[in-house]
Design a protein around this motif. Structure first.
Motif, PDB file in Angstrom:
ATOM      1  N   ASP A 111       0.858  -1.181   0.000  1.00 52.71           N
ATOM      2  CA  ASP A 111       0.000   0.000   0.000  1.00 52.71           C
ATOM      3  C   ASP A 111       0.895   1.232   0.000  1.00 52.71           C
ATOM      4  N   LEU A 112       0.873   1.958  -1.102  1.00 53.62           N
ATOM      5  CA  LEU A 112       1.693   3.162  -1.224  1.00 53.62           C
ATOM      6  C   LEU A 112       0.887   4.388  -0.822  1.00 53.62           C
ATOM      7  N   THR A 113       1.463   5.240  -0.005  1.00 53.30           N
ATOM      8  CA  THR A 113       0.806   6.493   0.362  1.00 53.30           C
ATOM      9  C   THR A 113       1.093   7.582  -0.659  1.00 53.30           C
ATOM     10  N   GLU A 114       2.115   7.358  -1.491  1.00 50.93           N
ATOM     11  CA  GLU A 114       2.460   8.261  -2.587  1.00 50.93           C
ATOM     12  C   GLU A 114       3.274   7.475  -3.604  1.00 50.93           C
ATOM     13  N   GLY A 115       3.377   8.017  -4.816  1.00 47.24           N
ATOM     14  CA  GLY A 115       4.212   7.361  -5.812  1.00 47.24           C
ATOM     15  C   GLY A 115       3.613   7.305  -7.202  1.00 47.24           C
ATOM     16  N   LEU A 116       2.295   7.547  -7.349  1.00 41.18           N
ATOM     17  CA  LEU A 116       1.665   7.474  -8.660  1.00 41.18           C
ATOM     18  C   LEU A 116       1.598   8.870  -9.269  1.00 41.18           C
ATOM     19  N   ILE A 117       2.181   9.007 -10.480  1.00 40.93           N
ATOM     20  CA  ILE A 117       2.235  10.301 -11.156  1.00 40.93           C
ATOM     21  C   ILE A 117       1.872  10.151 -12.635  1.00 40.93           C
ATOM     22  N   VAL A 118       1.572  11.274 -13.258  1.00 40.07           N
ATOM     23  CA  VAL A 118       1.599  11.400 -14.710  1.00 40.07           C
ATOM     24  C   VAL A 118       2.936  12.081 -14.981  1.00 40.07           C
ATOM     25  N   ALA A 119       3.794  11.404 -15.736  1.00 37.45           N
ATOM     26  CA  ALA A 119       5.144  11.938 -15.958  1.00 37.45           C
ATOM     27  C   ALA A 119       5.100  13.204 -16.806  1.00 37.45           C
ATOM     28  N   LYS A 120       5.820  14.203 -16.354  1.00 38.56           N
ATOM     29  CA  LYS A 120       5.956  15.450 -17.119  1.00 38.56           C
ATOM     30  C   LYS A 120       6.729  15.123 -18.393  1.00 38.56           C
ATOM     31  N   ARG A 121       6.245  15.634 -19.515  1.00 39.09           N
ATOM     32  CA  ARG A 121       6.967  15.381 -20.763  1.00 39.09           C
ATOM     33  C   ARG A 121       8.361  15.991 -20.663  1.00 39.09           C
ATOM     34  N   HIS A 122       9.313  15.294 -21.257  1.00 41.05           N
ATOM     35  CA  HIS A 122      10.702  15.707 -21.105  1.00 41.05           C
ATOM     36  C   HIS A 122      11.535  15.267 -22.298  1.00 41.05           C
ATOM     37  N   VAL A 123      12.700  15.918 -22.434  1.00 46.55           N
ATOM     38  CA  VAL A 123      13.660  15.588 -23.469  1.00 46.55           C
ATOM     39  C   VAL A 123      14.972  15.214 -22.797  1.00 46.55           C
ATOM     40  N   HIS A 124      15.433  13.996 -23.044  1.00 38.04           N
ATOM     41  CA  HIS A 124      16.756  13.563 -22.588  1.00 38.04           C
ATOM     42  C   HIS A 124      17.784  14.046 -23.608  1.00 38.04           C
ATOM     43  N   LEU A 125      18.834  14.693 -23.139  1.00 37.03           N
ATOM     44  CA  LEU A 125      19.899  15.146 -24.038  1.00 37.03           C
ATOM     45  C   LEU A 125      21.268  14.854 -23.437  1.00 37.03           C
ATOM     46  N   THR A 126      22.223  14.567 -24.313  1.00 36.22           N
ATOM     47  CA  THR A 126      23.609  14.468 -23.870  1.00 36.22           C
ATOM     48  C   THR A 126      24.134  15.885 -23.666  1.00 36.22           C
ATOM     49  N   PRO A 127      25.197  16.061 -22.883  1.00 41.91           N
ATOM     50  CA  PRO A 127      25.775  17.401 -22.727  1.00 41.91           C
ATOM     51  C   PRO A 127      26.206  18.020 -24.060  1.00 41.91           C
ATOM     52  N   GLU A 128      26.690  17.186 -24.987  1.00 39.28           N
ATOM     53  CA  GLU A 128      27.132  17.693 -26.293  1.00 39.28           C
ATOM     54  C   GLU A 128      25.951  18.272 -27.080  1.00 39.28           C
ATOM     55  N   THR A 129      24.840  17.535 -27.091  1.00 43.25           N
ATOM     56  CA  THR A 129      23.664  18.024 -27.810  1.00 43.25           C
ATOM     57  C   THR A 129      23.112  19.281 -27.150  1.00 43.25           C
ATOM     58  N   ALA A 130      23.065  19.284 -25.825  1.00 40.37           N
ATOM     59  CA  ALA A 130      22.565  20.453 -25.103  1.00 40.37           C
ATOM     60  C   ALA A 130      23.408  21.687 -25.399  1.00 40.37           C
ATOM     61  N   GLU A 131      24.725  21.501 -25.480  1.00 40.31           N
ATOM     62  CA  GLU A 131      25.607  22.628 -25.782  1.00 40.31           C
ATOM     63  C   GLU A 131      25.340  23.163 -27.186  1.00 40.31           C
ATOM     64  N   LYS A 132      25.158  22.275 -28.149  1.00 40.37           N
ATOM     65  CA  LYS A 132      24.850  22.701 -29.519  1.00 40.37           C
ATOM     66  C   LYS A 132      23.558  23.504 -29.571  1.00 40.37           C
ATOM     67  N   LEU A 133      22.575  23.083 -28.757  1.00 38.56           N
ATOM     68  CA  LEU A 133      21.285  23.776 -28.731  1.00 38.56           C
ATOM     69  C   LEU A 133      21.294  25.031 -27.864  1.00 38.56           C
ATOM     70  N   GLY A 134      22.250  25.102 -26.949  1.00 39.28           N
ATOM     71  CA  GLY A 134      22.293  26.230 -26.032  1.00 39.28           C
ATOM     72  C   GLY A 134      21.244  26.131 -24.939  1.00 39.28           C
ATOM     73  N   VAL A 135      20.952  24.893 -24.486  1.00 35.24           N
ATOM     74  CA  VAL A 135      19.965  24.706 -23.421  1.00 35.24           C
ATOM     75  C   VAL A 135      20.634  24.181 -22.159  1.00 35.24           C
ATOM     76  N   LYS A 136      19.982  24.422 -21.040  1.00 38.67           N
ATOM     77  CA  LYS A 136      20.485  23.997 -19.734  1.00 38.67           C
ATOM     78  C   LYS A 136      19.560  22.949 -19.134  1.00 38.67           C
ATOM     79  N   ASP A 137      20.105  22.155 -18.212  1.00 34.85           N
ATOM     80  CA  ASP A 137      19.316  21.160 -17.503  1.00 34.85           C
ATOM     81  C   ASP A 137      18.185  21.858 -16.744  1.00 34.85           C
ATOM     82  N   GLY A 138      16.975  21.345 -16.893  1.00 37.41           N
ATOM     83  CA  GLY A 138      15.813  21.924 -16.223  1.00 37.41           C
ATOM     84  C   GLY A 138      15.114  23.011 -17.022  1.00 37.41           C
ATOM     85  N   GLN A 139      15.716  23.440 -18.127  1.00 37.31           N
ATOM     86  CA  GLN A 139      15.090  24.468 -18.971  1.00 37.31           C
ATOM     87  C   GLN A 139      13.804  23.925 -19.591  1.00 37.31           C
ATOM     88  N   ILE A 140      12.845  24.809 -19.802  1.00 34.09           N
ATOM     89  CA  ILE A 140      11.580  24.438 -20.429  1.00 34.09           C
ATOM     90  C   ILE A 140      11.620  24.856 -21.895  1.00 34.09           C
TER      91      ILE A 140
END
Length: 188
Positions: free
Chosen positions: A108-137
C-alpha cells in the motif's frame, strides 16, 4: 534541431524491498529488452496497480530504484479512479496513493503514482549545440500524420549517460498521431 519522440507507455519502477514483497524474497528483475536510455530495461515482471475504481497491469522497468514510482497517463488514472499530479520522474512527494498487488504480496503506497511530465533527454554535447540547460523548459513540435502538435512545457534533462530522445505518454502520443518512428523539432 530534430529529436526522436518516444511514447512512454504506463509502467513502474520499484525498490528492491518492494520487489521482494511483491515477488518473493529471492526476486530479481528479469531482462526482456533494453530501452532507449542506456542501462534501462523492460522486465518480465508485471504488477497490478489498484485504485478506487479499477486496476491495471503494469510492467516493471529496471533496474530497481531508490523509490517506487508508477507512471500512467491521465486516461489510465481516470480508469483507476485516481487524480495524480504531473511530475518529473523522481519527484513523488505528495503524489497519489495506490495499492500494488504481486504474486507473493501487496504494497500500500501512500504516494508514488504520477503522470510523468513530458521531457527531453539530451547528452551534454547536444545540449551545448542547442544552447539549453538542464531543467530548462522548451517546446517540441511534432508534425505527423496530419495531427501537428506543439508540446509546450517540456523539461530538458541533461546527462552524459542519456541518449537524445523526448518522452511523452500515450495520451500525448495519440493526440499527435506519434506512431512509429517520429521526430520532433525543439523550439526554444
Amino acid at each position: 534541431m530534430k529529436v526522436l519522440v518516444e511514447t512512454s507507455a504506463r509502467h513502474m519502477h520499484v525498490t528492491q524491498e518492494h520487489l521482494k514483497i511483491l515477488f518473493g524474497e529471492e526476486a530479481q528483475l528479469s531482462h526482456i529488452k533494453d530501452l532507449s536510455q542506456p542501462g534501462q530495461f523492460a522486465s518480465g515482471e508485471k504488477v497490478k496497480v489498484v485504485g478506487p475504481k479499477g486496476e491495471l497491469s503494469l510492467r516493471i522497468l529496471g533496474p530497481c530504484r531508490k523509490q517506487t514510482q508508477i507512471e500512467v497517463s491521465f486516461s489510465d488514472a481516470r480508469s483507476l479512479g485516481i487524480t495524480p499530479p504531473v511530475r518529473e520522474s523522481g519527484h513523488i512527494e505528495g503524489s497519489a496513493a495506490c495499492k500494488l498487488v504481486g504474486p507473493k504480496g501487496e504494497v500500500d503506497l501512500t504516494e508514488g503514482l504520477i503522470v510523468a511530465k513530458r521531457h527531453v533527454h539530451l547528452t551534454p554535447e547536444t545540449a551545448e549545440k542547442l544552447g539549453v540547460k538542464d531543467g530548462q523548459i522548451v517546446s517540441v513540435k511534432v508534425d505527423q500524420g496530419g495531427r501537428a502538435l506543439t508540446f509546450g512545457d517540456t523539461v530538458v534533462r541533461i546527462n552524459e549517460n542519456y541518449s537524445d530522445a523526448m518522452h511523452i505518454d500515450t495520451d500525448e502520443s495519440n493526440a499527435a498521431a506519434a506512431f512509429g518512428e517520429v521526430y520532433g523539432e525543439i523550439e526554444l
